[in-house]
Structures are given as structure tokens and as C-alpha cells.
Design a protein around this motif. Structure first.
Motif, PDB file in Angstrom:
ATOM      1  N   HIS A 147       0.813  -1.216   0.000  1.00 18.10           N
ATOM      2  CA  HIS A 147       0.000   0.000   0.000  1.00 18.10           C
ATOM      3  C   HIS A 147       0.847   1.267   0.000  1.00 18.10           C
ATOM      4  CE1 HIS A 147      -2.965  -3.014   0.789  1.00 18.10           C
ATOM      5  NE2 HIS A 147      -2.290  -3.391   1.855  1.00 18.10           N
ATOM      6  N   THR A 148       2.157   1.110   0.028  1.00 21.39           N
ATOM      7  CA  THR A 148       3.037   2.284  -0.016  1.00 21.39           C
ATOM      8  C   THR A 148       2.784   3.041  -1.320  1.00 21.39           C
ATOM      9  OG1 THR A 148       4.736   1.020   1.147  1.00 21.39           O
ATOM     10  CG2 THR A 148       5.445   3.058   0.067  1.00 21.39           C
ATOM     11  N   THR A 149       2.457   4.327  -1.179  1.00 21.05           N
ATOM     12  CA  THR A 149       2.254   5.115  -2.394  1.00 21.05           C
ATOM     13  C   THR A 149       3.360   6.154  -2.524  1.00 21.05           C
ATOM     14  OG1 THR A 149       0.842   6.671  -1.239  1.00 21.05           O
ATOM     15  CG2 THR A 149      -0.261   4.881  -2.426  1.00 21.05           C
ATOM     16  N   CYS A 150       3.532   6.602  -3.721  1.00 20.61           N
ATOM     17  CA  CYS A 150       4.600   7.558  -3.993  1.00 20.61           C
ATOM     18  C   CYS A 150       4.108   8.547  -5.048  1.00 20.61           C
ATOM     19  CB  CYS A 150       5.806   6.754  -4.484  1.00 20.61           C
ATOM     20  SG  CYS A 150       7.065   7.704  -5.302  1.00 20.61           S
ATOM     21  N   HIS A 151       4.354   9.821  -4.786  1.00 23.73           N
ATOM     22  CA  HIS A 151       4.063  10.845  -5.790  1.00 23.73           C
ATOM     23  C   HIS A 151       5.242  10.914  -6.736  1.00 23.73           C
ATOM     24  CE1 HIS A 151       0.397  12.679  -4.196  1.00 23.73           C
ATOM     25  NE2 HIS A 151       0.847  12.262  -3.023  1.00 23.73           N
ATOM     26  N   CYS A 152       4.983  11.026  -7.996  1.00 17.29           N
ATOM     27  CA  CYS A 152       6.076  11.152  -8.940  1.00 17.29           C
ATOM     28  C   CYS A 152       5.830  12.387  -9.799  1.00 17.29           C
ATOM     29  CB  CYS A 152       6.188   9.917  -9.815  1.00 17.29           C
ATOM     30  SG  CYS A 152       7.459  10.083 -11.072  1.00 17.29           S
ATOM     31  N   ALA A 153       6.728  13.349  -9.691  1.00 20.86           N
ATOM     32  CA  ALA A 153       6.607  14.563 -10.497  1.00 20.86           C
ATOM     33  C   ALA A 153       7.508  14.459 -11.725  1.00 20.86           C
ATOM     34  CB  ALA A 153       6.975  15.773  -9.650  1.00 20.86           C
ATOM     35  N   GLY A 154       7.751  13.230 -12.142  1.00 20.05           N
ATOM     36  CA  GLY A 154       8.564  13.056 -13.350  1.00 20.05           C
ATOM     37  C   GLY A 154      10.037  12.842 -13.072  1.00 20.05           C
ATOM     38  N   HIS A 155      10.396  12.777 -11.794  1.00 18.62           N
ATOM     39  CA  HIS A 155      11.785  12.469 -11.477  1.00 18.62           C
ATOM     40  C   HIS A 155      11.937  12.151  -9.996  1.00 18.62           C
ATOM     41  CE1 HIS A 155      11.403  16.645 -10.291  1.00 18.62           C
ATOM     42  NE2 HIS A 155      12.541  16.556  -9.622  1.00 18.62           N
ATOM     43  N   PRO A 170      -0.451   9.815  -7.552  1.00 16.07           N
ATOM     44  CA  PRO A 170       0.553   8.892  -7.015  1.00 16.07           C
ATOM     45  C   PRO A 170       0.322   7.450  -7.478  1.00 16.07           C
ATOM     46  CG  PRO A 170      -1.126   9.345  -5.362  1.00 16.07           C
ATOM     47  CD  PRO A 170      -1.465  10.192  -6.557  1.00 16.07           C
ATOM     48  N   VAL A 171       1.327   6.604  -7.253  1.00 11.30           N
ATOM     49  CA  VAL A 171       1.171   5.178  -7.574  1.00 11.30           C
ATOM     50  C   VAL A 171       1.410   4.334  -6.333  1.00 11.30           C
ATOM     51  CG1 VAL A 171       1.750   5.286 -10.033  1.00 11.30           C
ATOM     52  CG2 VAL A 171       3.603   5.065  -8.378  1.00 11.30           C
ATOM     53  N   PHE A 173       2.075   0.105  -4.984  1.00  9.88           N
ATOM     54  CA  PHE A 173       3.040  -0.915  -5.410  1.00  9.88           C
ATOM     55  C   PHE A 173       2.674  -1.523  -6.772  1.00  9.88           C
ATOM     56  CE2 PHE A 173       4.692  -5.259  -5.580  1.00  9.88           C
ATOM     57  CZ  PHE A 173       6.033  -5.050  -5.323  1.00  9.88           C
ATOM     58  N   ILE A 174       1.415  -1.947  -6.890  1.00  4.12           N
ATOM     59  CA  ILE A 174       0.990  -2.600  -8.136  1.00  4.12           C
ATOM     60  C   ILE A 174       1.107  -1.632  -9.314  1.00  4.12           C
ATOM     61  CG2 ILE A 174      -1.045  -3.527  -9.342  1.00  4.12           C
ATOM     62  CD1 ILE A 174      -1.809  -4.894  -6.677  1.00  4.12           C
ATOM     63  N   GLN A 175       0.657  -0.391  -9.084  1.00  3.92           N
ATOM     64  CA  GLN A 175       0.736   0.610 -10.163  1.00  3.92           C
ATOM     65  C   GLN A 175       2.184   0.963 -10.499  1.00  3.92           C
ATOM     66  OE1 GLN A 175      -1.681   3.303  -7.927  1.00  3.92           O
ATOM     67  NE2 GLN A 175      -3.448   3.072  -9.291  1.00  3.92           N
ATOM     68  N   SER A 176       3.065   0.875  -9.498  1.00  2.43           N
ATOM     69  CA  SER A 176       4.470   1.222  -9.760  1.00  2.43           C
ATOM     70  C   SER A 176       5.083   0.253 -10.767  1.00  2.43           C
ATOM     71  CB  SER A 176       5.275   1.192  -8.458  1.00  2.43           C
ATOM     72  OG  SER A 176       5.554  -0.150  -8.063  1.00  2.43           O
ATOM     73  N   ILE A 177       4.616  -0.989 -10.747  1.00  2.17           N
ATOM     74  CA  ILE A 177       5.091  -1.965 -11.741  1.00  2.17           C
ATOM     75  C   ILE A 177       4.385  -1.715 -13.070  1.00  2.17           C
ATOM     76  CG2 ILE A 177       5.149  -4.430 -12.347  1.00  2.17           C
ATOM     77  CD1 ILE A 177       5.440  -5.022  -9.339  1.00  2.17           C
ATOM     78  N   MET A 178       3.094  -1.446 -12.984  1.00  5.01           N
ATOM     79  CA  MET A 178       2.307  -1.214 -14.204  1.00  5.01           C
ATOM     80  C   MET A 178       2.897  -0.076 -15.046  1.00  5.01           C
ATOM     81  SD  MET A 178      -1.722  -0.237 -14.576  1.00  5.01           S
ATOM     82  CE  MET A 178      -1.727   1.516 -14.283  1.00  5.01           C
ATOM     83  N   VAL A 179       3.220   1.045 -14.388  1.00  9.43           N
ATOM     84  CA  VAL A 179       3.727   2.201 -15.150  1.00  9.43           C
ATOM     85  C   VAL A 179       5.250   2.285 -15.119  1.00  9.43           C
ATOM     86  CG1 VAL A 179       1.610   3.487 -14.696  1.00  9.43           C
ATOM     87  CG2 VAL A 179       3.597   3.864 -13.224  1.00  9.43           C
TER      88      VAL A 179
END
Ligand SMILES: [Zn+2]
Length: 425
Positions: A147-155, A170-171, A173-179
Motif C-alpha cells: 500500500h506504499t504510495t509515492c508521488h512522482c513529479a517526473g523524477h 501517485p502510484v 506498489f501494483i501501479q508502480s510496476i504497471m507504469v
């Protein structure tokens, strides 16, 4: 000298027989000495049954024509190698017969190195496919949760920074792999190394490296083919030599988060990692020989489960992420979709300081009860989604459906000549 004939020489060789003759003073045979009492019978060598699926092998080879790279396909439930392609290849018959010397000279001077087995001898940075390993280690260490989420502003904004690409934010864990978010894995890797339960970053890196090795990296897997390369994964000793003791930190080595930097894996190792994920935590040492002689078993280690040490429940999330990568909104592996089959995949790009990047793709299918795990490496072809993913998906389709219905995609791959990227021909 570079194939199964070398690994299984003792089984293939058999035993020479002897015949002893009585000869006269002019060395002419008179009769069998003592009626052949001392003769021994020859024992023929044993046959080998390979695990290679001949149709799949031929198809995969055709897909790689006019491309440099390799494909390895493994059956996750056994570790049997279904296809192993190194492109370009050569006809072994050219190395026997009258013209062998001339042919050998031509093969060794060919700039595309047809005699170099890229599938097992050419470690390359695995790029983003390696995020799967870092993600699982983070979950196992408890420094990351599903469930750890992370905001990504492109870097990733620390140290020298690591660029990412546009995607939803934000993404989790599952979305972090997806994108395939770079920032997510920079945070995840740094948290593994700064875990307070270890006395120093050095010792956290050592623990991390041991866990990476259990996925089959930085060591020979033990495939039954000669000349397998171990690849590398950086150790604290390497950084102590390079930067000096206490002169490096997680930001100095952040590239490892996204499979770049001091890391190299063979296509065989990537296929094996994928089989391990498909099996939710273990693999069988990949092998190309199924049985020797009349159903004789091969060496016992090929039947033993090799565990990653990571809990089965964590693999569910990685697998979901890989599945979403092929079919989710903004998934990076949409080119690997096969109609009617649930594909789980992950793209990667291996930076190439000498030219266009190499494209990497790993996948397995179906999602439930996986039958095949594939790794594809295409040199000088750009990002992983571009060529490696569609090639892998055609291999999946061929194996799981028998024939390929996506003929347009197939034609596009078959006619694509990537050698012009390298040799300008
Ligand atoms: Zn990102």
C-alpha cells in the motif's frame, strides 16, 4: 564444444570395444586371438532427449532474424528450457567437412559474432525488469508495503536525480510496476539500504545482494550448457574500491534501483527470475536435457526447488502489477497483450553507452498456472516495450495457442531489420 555434447560427453561417448587378432610375421591378421576370449564389446553412447520445443525454437529463431539478441523460454513448473535463441546463429554443419576451416574463419571474423551464445554469455544491465526484484526485497524487508504510495513529479529529486516519464501519480506498489515508475524504486531501494535494523549502509547492501543472488543473479545458475556467464551485482567491496571506504551512500548507487549501473544479467538469468515469480517464490535450475538414454533422470539438483526466501503472498502483488502492465491504463507492456491470454510482463531498457539502447522484456503466461516464462533481449532497438515485448508476446502466442493469429504484428517483426541500426547496411 559449446553445446550439450560437451556437457553430456560421458553419457554420449559410450565405451570403446577391443578386438585382439593374431598376426603373422608380415602383420597380416591370421585369426581372432584365443577365439576372441579377450575381446570386449563396444557400448554405444546414450541418446539425449532435449526439452527444446522444436516448433517454438524454430519460430523464435525466425523472429530474431536480422536482429542481434537472445530469447530464453522456460517451463516454470520444471525449469526445462523450451527455446534458447542467440541471434545471429550459424549452422553447426559448417564446422565439419572440407570447408570447415574457411567457414570457421568467416564465422569468427563476422562482426555480429554468430558463435557467441548471447543467451548465456552476454550479461547486460536488466533495466526496469529488475524493479521486480527490488520490489519483492522491499516487501520482504518490510521497508515497503503493497500500500506504499509515492508521488512522482517526473523524477526522483535527490542526489543527481533520476528522471521518470509521464504517468498517473501517485502510484501504489501494483501501479508502480504497471507504469514502471523510476522514482518509486529509487525511494524503495534507498529505504532498503537505510533500514535501521542494519548497522550501516554497507551491511544493508550486503544483505540486499544476498537476496538478489537468491533470484539467480551474480552467479552461474548451473544450466547444462558450457560457458555460462555469472553476470555481476555490485558489492560493498566494489564501491569501497571505487569511491573509498565510507565515501559512498545510497544516492551514489541509486541506479541499482532501476537495474542500471554495476549490474549485469544474462537472458537466461532473466528468464529464470521470471519463472521464479511465476512460481511465486522458487525455481528449478534451468536445463536443456530432459532425460538421458531410456528415461534416465538427469543430475538430482535439476529436480530440487530453489527458494528465493521471499514469502509467497508478496508475489501476488508483483504478478498483479505485471498483469496490469500489459492491460492497465498507462501500462508499459501493452504490446505484449495476446488476445484470450492473461499475460504478465515487465519492460526494461538497458542503457548502451555505445549506441542505441537495448530493449528487454520478461513475461509469463497464463497468469494462473503459468506454462511458459520468457525473456527477450534485443540489442540496439530502443525501449523494452518497442521490440522485445511484441517478440515475447508472439513466442507466448505460438506456444500457448499453437499458431499465431496476429499476422500483422508477426509480419512487422519478421521484416524489421535492426542490423541497420548498428552496421548501417
Ligand atoms: Zn514515476
Amino acid at each position: 564444444m559449446s553445446g550439450v555434447e560437451e556437457s553430456y560427453e560421458t553419457a554420449l561417448r559410450g565405451k570403446k570395444g577391443t578386438s585382439i587378432y593374431l598376426r603373422d610375421s608380415r602383420n597380416r591378421v591370421v585369426e581372432s586371438f584365443e577365439n576372441g576370449r579377450l575381446d570386449t564389446a563396444a557400448v554405444p553412447g546414450k541418446n539425449l532427449v532435449c526439452s527444446i520445443d522444436a516448433d517454438l525454437q524454430e519460430y523464435a529463431q525466425t523472429l530474431m532474424q536480422n536482429k542481434l539478441g537472445s530469447i530464453v523460454a522456460i517451463e516454470p513448473s520444471t525449469g526445462e528450457i523450451l527455446a534458447l535463441v542467440s541471434s545471429p546463429t550459424f549452422n553447426p554443419a559448417a564446422l565439419s567437412g572440407l570447408n570447415r576451416q574457411q567457414n570457421y574463419a568467416e564465422l569468427t571474423s563476422n562482426p555480429t559474432k554468430p558463435m557467441f551464445n548471447r543467451a548465456i554469455m552476454s550479461p547486460q544491465p536488466p533495466g526496469s525488469t529488475f524493479k521486480l526484484v527490488n520490489g519483492l526485497i522491499g516487501l520482504d524487508e518490510g521497508t515497503l508495503t503493497p500500500h506504499t504510495t509515492c508521488h512522482c513529479a517526473g523524477h526522483y529529486p535527490y542526489g543527481r536525480g533520476v528522471a521518470c516519464h509521464g504517468h498517473i501519480s501517485p502510484v501504489n506498489f501494483i501501479q508502480s510496476i504497471m507504469v514502471s515508475c523510476n522514482a518509486y524504486y529509487c525511494y524503495a531501494f534507498r529505504n532498503i539500504l537505510e533500514n535501521k535494523k542494519y548497522i550501516s549502509v554497507d551491511s544493508a547492501l550486503t544483505v540486499w545482494r544476498e537476496k538478489v543472488m537468491r533470484f539467480g543473479f551474480a552467479r552461474q545458475l548451473g544450466v547444462d550448457l558450457p560457458n555460462e556467464k555469472a553476470g555481476i551485482v555490485a558489492s560493498k567491496n566494489l564501491y569501497n574500491r571505487y569511491y573509498g571506504v565510507n565515501r559512498w551512500n545510497p544516492l551514489s548507487i541509486i541506479s541499482l534501483a532501476i537495474g542500471q549501473g554495476e549490474i549485469g544479467a544474462t537472458t537466461l538469468q532473466l528468464a529464470n527470475m521470471t519463472a521464479l515469480i511465476a512460481n511465486k517464490g522458487f525455481y528449478y535450475i534451468p536445463h536443456i536435457v530432459k532425460t538421458v538414454g531410456e528415461n534416465e533422470r538427469i543430475a538430482p539438483e535439476y529436480y530440487e526447488k530453489q527458494y528465493s526466501g521471499i514469502a509467497e503472498k508478496y508475489f501476488e502483488y508483483s504478478i498483479e502489477g505485471m498483469n496490469m502492465a500489459t492491460k492497465g491504463m498507462g501500462g508499459t507492456a501493452w504490446r505484449a497483450q495476446v488476445p484470450g491470454i492473461e499475460v504478465c510482463g515487465k519492460t526494461g531498457t538497458a542503457q548502451n553507452p555505445h549506441g542505441k539502447n537495448h530493449s528487454v522484456f520478461v513475461c509469463f503466461a497464463p497468469k494462473t498456472d503459468p506454462k511458459i516464462a520468457v525473456a527477450v533481449f534485443v540489442e540496439n532497438s530502443g525501449a523494452g516495450g518497442s521490440f522485445a515485448a511484441p517478440i515475447a508476446s508472439l513466442v507466448l502466442e505460438k506456444y500457448l495457442k499453437g499458431n499465431v493469429l496476429r499476422t500483422e504484428l508477426e509480419q512487422w517483426i519478421l521484416t524489421m531489420n535492426l542490423l541497420t541500426n548498428i552496421f548501417g547496411k
